[in-house]
Structure formats: structure tokens, C-alpha cells
Design a protein around this motif. Structure first.
Motif, PDB file in Angstrom:
ATOM      1  N   GLY A   1       0.838  -1.185   0.000  1.00 15.30           N
ATOM      2  CA  GLY A   1       0.000   0.000   0.000  1.00 15.30           C
ATOM      3  C   GLY A   1       0.875   1.238   0.000  1.00 15.30           C
ATOM      4  O   GLY A   1       2.064   1.183  -0.306  1.00 15.30           O
ATOM      5  N   HIS A   2       0.289   2.364   0.378  1.00  8.61           N
ATOM      6  CA  HIS A   2       1.070   3.603   0.471  1.00  8.61           C
ATOM      7  C   HIS A   2       0.388   4.541   1.446  1.00  8.61           C
ATOM      8  O   HIS A   2      -0.808   4.421   1.732  1.00  8.61           O
ATOM      9  N   LEU A   3       1.182   5.451   1.975  1.00 11.21           N
ATOM     10  CA  LEU A   3       0.643   6.494   2.844  1.00 11.21           C
ATOM     11  C   LEU A   3       1.244   7.840   2.444  1.00 11.21           C
ATOM     12  O   LEU A   3       2.202   7.906   1.672  1.00 11.21           O
ATOM     13  N   ALA A   4       0.654   8.889   2.939  1.00 12.52           N
ATOM     14  CA  ALA A   4       1.119  10.226   2.587  1.00 12.52           C
ATOM     15  C   ALA A   4       2.531  10.468   3.124  1.00 12.52           C
ATOM     16  O   ALA A   4       2.859  10.049   4.244  1.00 12.52           O
ATOM     17  N   ARG A   5       3.356  11.122   2.333  1.00 15.18           N
ATOM     18  CA  ARG A   5       4.710  11.428   2.770  1.00 15.18           C
ATOM     19  C   ARG A   5       4.696  12.270   4.052  1.00 15.18           C
ATOM     20  O   ARG A   5       5.601  12.163   4.883  1.00 15.18           O
ATOM     21  N   ALA A   6       3.662  13.069   4.226  1.00 19.04           N
ATOM     22  CA  ALA A   6       3.559  13.909   5.425  1.00 19.04           C
ATOM     23  C   ALA A   6       3.179  13.111   6.667  1.00 19.04           C
ATOM     24  O   ALA A   6       3.285  13.625   7.787  1.00 19.04           O
ATOM     25  N   ASN A   7       2.757  11.862   6.490  1.00 15.53           N
ATOM     26  CA  ASN A   7       2.390  11.017   7.622  1.00 15.53           C
ATOM     27  C   ASN A   7       3.657  10.635   8.392  1.00 15.53           C
ATOM     28  O   ASN A   7       4.571  10.031   7.828  1.00 15.53           O
ATOM     29  N   PRO A   8       3.751  10.925   9.689  1.00 12.99           N
ATOM     30  CA  PRO A   8       4.983  10.642  10.435  1.00 12.99           C
ATOM     31  C   PRO A   8       5.218   9.155  10.698  1.00 12.99           C
ATOM     32  O   PRO A   8       6.308   8.785  11.139  1.00 12.99           O
ATOM     33  N   GLN A   9       4.236   8.311  10.416  1.00  7.12           N
ATOM     34  CA  GLN A   9       4.397   6.889  10.747  1.00  7.12           C
ATOM     35  C   GLN A   9       5.597   6.260  10.047  1.00  7.12           C
ATOM     36  O   GLN A   9       6.328   5.469  10.643  1.00  7.12           O
ATOM     37  N   TRP A  10       5.824   6.609   8.793  1.00  8.42           N
ATOM     38  CA  TRP A  10       6.892   5.946   8.057  1.00  8.42           C
ATOM     39  C   TRP A  10       8.280   6.403   8.504  1.00  8.42           C
ATOM     40  O   TRP A  10       9.271   5.698   8.281  1.00  8.42           O
ATOM     41  N   ARG A  11       8.366   7.552   9.146  1.00  9.46           N
ATOM     42  CA  ARG A  11       9.662   8.040   9.615  1.00  9.46           C
ATOM     43  C   ARG A  11      10.013   7.510  11.007  1.00  9.46           C
ATOM     44  O   ARG A  11      11.182   7.564  11.410  1.00  9.46           O
TER      45      ARG A  11
ATOM     46  N   ALA B   1       4.439  13.311 -10.245  1.00  8.48           N
ATOM     47  CA  ALA B   1       4.322  14.334  -9.201  1.00  8.48           C
ATOM     48  C   ALA B   1       3.534  13.801  -8.016  1.00  8.48           C
ATOM     49  O   ALA B   1       3.870  14.065  -6.857  1.00  8.48           O
ATOM     50  N   GLN B   2       2.477  13.042  -8.292  1.00 15.06           N
ATOM     51  CA  GLN B   2       1.681  12.454  -7.231  1.00 15.06           C
ATOM     52  C   GLN B   2       2.493  11.432  -6.436  1.00 15.06           C
ATOM     53  O   GLN B   2       2.375  11.341  -5.205  1.00 15.06           O
ATOM     54  N   LEU B   3       3.312  10.662  -7.116  1.00 15.40           N
ATOM     55  CA  LEU B   3       4.126   9.649  -6.448  1.00 15.40           C
ATOM     56  C   LEU B   3       5.125  10.274  -5.484  1.00 15.40           C
ATOM     57  O   LEU B   3       5.475   9.667  -4.472  1.00 15.40           O
ATOM     58  N   ARG B   4       5.563  11.481  -5.777  1.00 18.32           N
ATOM     59  CA  ARG B   4       6.508  12.144  -4.877  1.00 18.32           C
ATOM     60  C   ARG B   4       5.852  12.541  -3.556  1.00 18.32           C
ATOM     61  O   ARG B   4       6.537  12.865  -2.585  1.00 18.32           O
ATOM     62  N   GLY B   5       4.516  12.490  -3.512  1.00 20.73           N
ATOM     63  CA  GLY B   5       3.813  12.863  -2.287  1.00 20.73           C
ATOM     64  C   GLY B   5       3.421  11.679  -1.413  1.00 20.73           C
ATOM     65  O   GLY B   5       2.750  11.869  -0.395  1.00 20.73           O
ATOM     66  N   ILE B   6       3.867  10.469  -1.809  1.00 20.15           N
ATOM     67  CA  ILE B   6       3.509   9.289  -1.027  1.00 20.15           C
ATOM     68  C   ILE B   6       4.743   8.430  -0.758  1.00 20.15           C
ATOM     69  O   ILE B   6       5.800   8.608  -1.370  1.00 20.15           O
TER      70      ILE B   6
ATOM     71  N   ARG C   1       8.761   1.148  -7.833  1.00 24.49           N
ATOM     72  CA  ARG C   1       8.024   0.275  -6.906  1.00 24.49           C
ATOM     73  C   ARG C   1       6.713   0.933  -6.486  1.00 24.49           C
ATOM     74  O   ARG C   1       5.690   0.260  -6.352  1.00 24.49           O
ATOM     75  N   LEU C   2       6.760   2.241  -6.273  1.00 21.46           N
ATOM     76  CA  LEU C   2       5.545   2.956  -5.911  1.00 21.46           C
ATOM     77  C   LEU C   2       4.505   2.870  -7.030  1.00 21.46           C
ATOM     78  O   LEU C   2       3.319   2.629  -6.776  1.00 21.46           O
ATOM     79  N   LEU C   3       4.952   3.055  -8.264  1.00 25.94           N
ATOM     80  CA  LEU C   3       4.044   2.996  -9.403  1.00 25.94           C
ATOM     81  C   LEU C   3       3.404   1.613  -9.505  1.00 25.94           C
ATOM     82  O   LEU C   3       2.200   1.492  -9.758  1.00 25.94           O
ATOM     83  N   GLU C   4       4.197   0.578  -9.283  1.00 27.95           N
ATOM     84  CA  GLU C   4       3.666  -0.794  -9.332  1.00 27.95           C
ATOM     85  C   GLU C   4       2.624  -1.013  -8.241  1.00 27.95           C
ATOM     86  O   GLU C   4       1.560  -1.607  -8.492  1.00 27.95           O
ATOM     87  N   ALA C   5       2.916  -0.533  -7.038  1.00 27.20           N
ATOM     88  CA  ALA C   5       1.980  -0.710  -5.924  1.00 27.20           C
ATOM     89  C   ALA C   5       0.685   0.053  -6.176  1.00 27.20           C
ATOM     90  O   ALA C   5      -0.419  -0.471  -5.959  1.00 27.20           O
ATOM     91  N   VAL C   6       0.811   1.301  -6.633  1.00 25.78           N
ATOM     92  CA  VAL C   6      -0.369   2.119  -6.906  1.00 25.78           C
ATOM     93  C   VAL C   6      -1.192   1.504  -8.039  1.00 25.78           C
ATOM     94  O   VAL C   6      -2.432   1.475  -7.981  1.00 25.78           O
ATOM     95  N   THR C   7      -0.529   0.991  -9.049  1.00 23.81           N
ATOM     96  CA  THR C   7      -1.230   0.376 -10.179  1.00 23.81           C
ATOM     97  C   THR C   7      -1.999  -0.864  -9.741  1.00 23.81           C
ATOM     98  O   THR C   7      -3.164  -1.049 -10.116  1.00 23.81           O
TER      99      THR C   7
END
Length: 210
Positions: A56-66, A153-158, A121-127
Motif C-alpha cells: 500500500g502507500h501512505l502520505a509522505r507527510a504522515n509521520p508513521q513511516w519516519r 508528481a503524485q508519487l513524490r507525495g507518497i 516500486r511505488l508505481l507498481e503498488a499504486v497500479t
């Protein structure tokens, strides 16, 4: 998850179906600052790894991944659920020693989590997750319908999420611990409910053959 023997579900096919049918789950990680949870749609690949893999993916602004995870992450998949009134039990008319409860289905998936930023990898997951949810549409939207520059551009935000499942726990609490007459009463009442979740639970309650 606390699972009394009557409610334990170990059938992998059933657990996988529940995971696929749950459109939104909750990804939980333990961190030094405490637990963090994010509601996410996740794509389950049962063929990757011994017990399958979640993407899956989450927003880059989400602190969980950091936040560095401590131990395994947990993805919580909740299926249908319904309140059960004691007035539906045949036992109520006999001795009144009954109380309310809740019926539900749930799967907990545990395993190490990886957060990734690689655009391919992000593109594959989103697709893959898009194809999963657009597949039932009359005119499915595809990632390729949008301009490539816009998608990049959208991928850079997740940030991507990959959870390699090491263990699954399944629970299906469907009045299995009640006598046949009580189960029949619950199933009948829920089947007459206007709520679709109630009716889904009604159809799952095991009834003794006539």
C-alpha cells in the motif's frame, strides 16, 4: 488478539478472503513514541512469501513511516459486524440469564514492515491497488489515463508500504458458543435488519440442519 477456541479461524482460504474483502484496514506500528495507526487500503499478494505480502502507500507527510518500528507491524482487517440483543435468544424466555454481545469477523496480519520511496516500486503498488478497486467499475479508471508527469508528481507525495506477513490470526465470532435455538433467533433477527452489515452476519451464523 484474544480468540476463544469456538471463534478461532485457521482456514487460510477464509482468512485471505476476509483480507481481500476488507476495503480499508488499519496499519499499526510500535515506536519509541508509542503506537501509531493509519487507516489504509492494502493489496494482499498471497503468492509472495510464505504467508503472503501486503502492499500500500501512505502520505509522505504522515509521520508513521519516519518513526522506526519496534518489532513487527500489525494490519487489522475488520469484516462484517453486528450488535446482538439478548432479546433474540430463546434462552431469554427460559431463564433470562443472557446479556448483549457483538458478532464480528477479524484478521490480524503480523510481520516486518518496510517503507519505500523508489518511484518504480511505488508505481507498481499504486497500479495494483487501483486495478483491484477499479476492476468492478463499468468504465475502470487506469493509472495510465492520467498524464505521466502528473502521476510522477503524485508519487513524490507518497511513501510505499510493504508488510511481509509472518503470522495470521483469524477470529469469527458468530454465536457459535450459543445453543442452536439461540443462534437461530439471532440469525432471524439480523436477517430482518435494514443494515447490510447485520444481514451479512446473519448469513454467516452456523445453523443446525433441519
Amino acid at each position: 488478539m484474544y480468540i476463544p477456541p469456538a471463534f478461532r479461524e485457521d482456514d487460510q482460504a477464509i482468512l485471505h478472503r476476509l483480507m481481500r474483502d476488507t476495503r480499508l484496514c488499519t496499519l499499526v506500528t510500535a515506536t519509541a513514541a508509542g503506537p501509531i495507526g493509519t487507516p489504509l487500503p492494502l493489496f494482499f499478494d498471497p503468492d509472495e512469501g510464505e504467508h503472503g505480502t501486503l502492499y500500500g502507500h501512505l502520505a509522505r507527510a504522515n509521520p508513521q513511516w519516519r518513526a522506526e518500528p519496534i518489532g513487527d507491524a500489525m494490519a487489522i482487517f475488520m469484516g462484517a459486524d453486528a450488535y446482538v440483543s439478548p432479546s433474540w435468544y430463546a434462552a431469554k424466555q427460559e431463564h433470562h440469564k443472557v446479556v448483549p454481545t457483538w458478532n464480528y469477523e477479524a484478521v490480524h496480519a503480523y510481520g516486518p514492515v518496510e517503507f519505500f520511496e523508489d518511484s518504480q516500486r511505488l508505481l507498481e503498488a499504486v497500479t495494483r491497488i487501483t486495478e483491484l478497486h477499479e476492476g468492478t467499475m463499468t468504465t475502470p479508471w487506469q493509472v495510465g489515463d492520467a498524464p505521466p508527469a502528473f502521476i510522477q508528481a503524485q508519487l513524490r507525495g507518497i511513501v510505499g508500504v510493504r508488510l511481509s506477513v509472518s503470522r495470521l490470526e483469524g477470529k469469527r465470532k458468530l454465536s457459535q458458543n450459543r445453543p442452536a435455538a439461540d443462534r437461530a433467533g439471532v440469525a432471524r433477527a439480523l436477517a430482518e435488519s435494514p443494515d447490510p452489515g447485520d444481514r451479512r452476519i446473519a448469513a454467516l451464523i452456523p445453523l443446525d440442519p433441519a
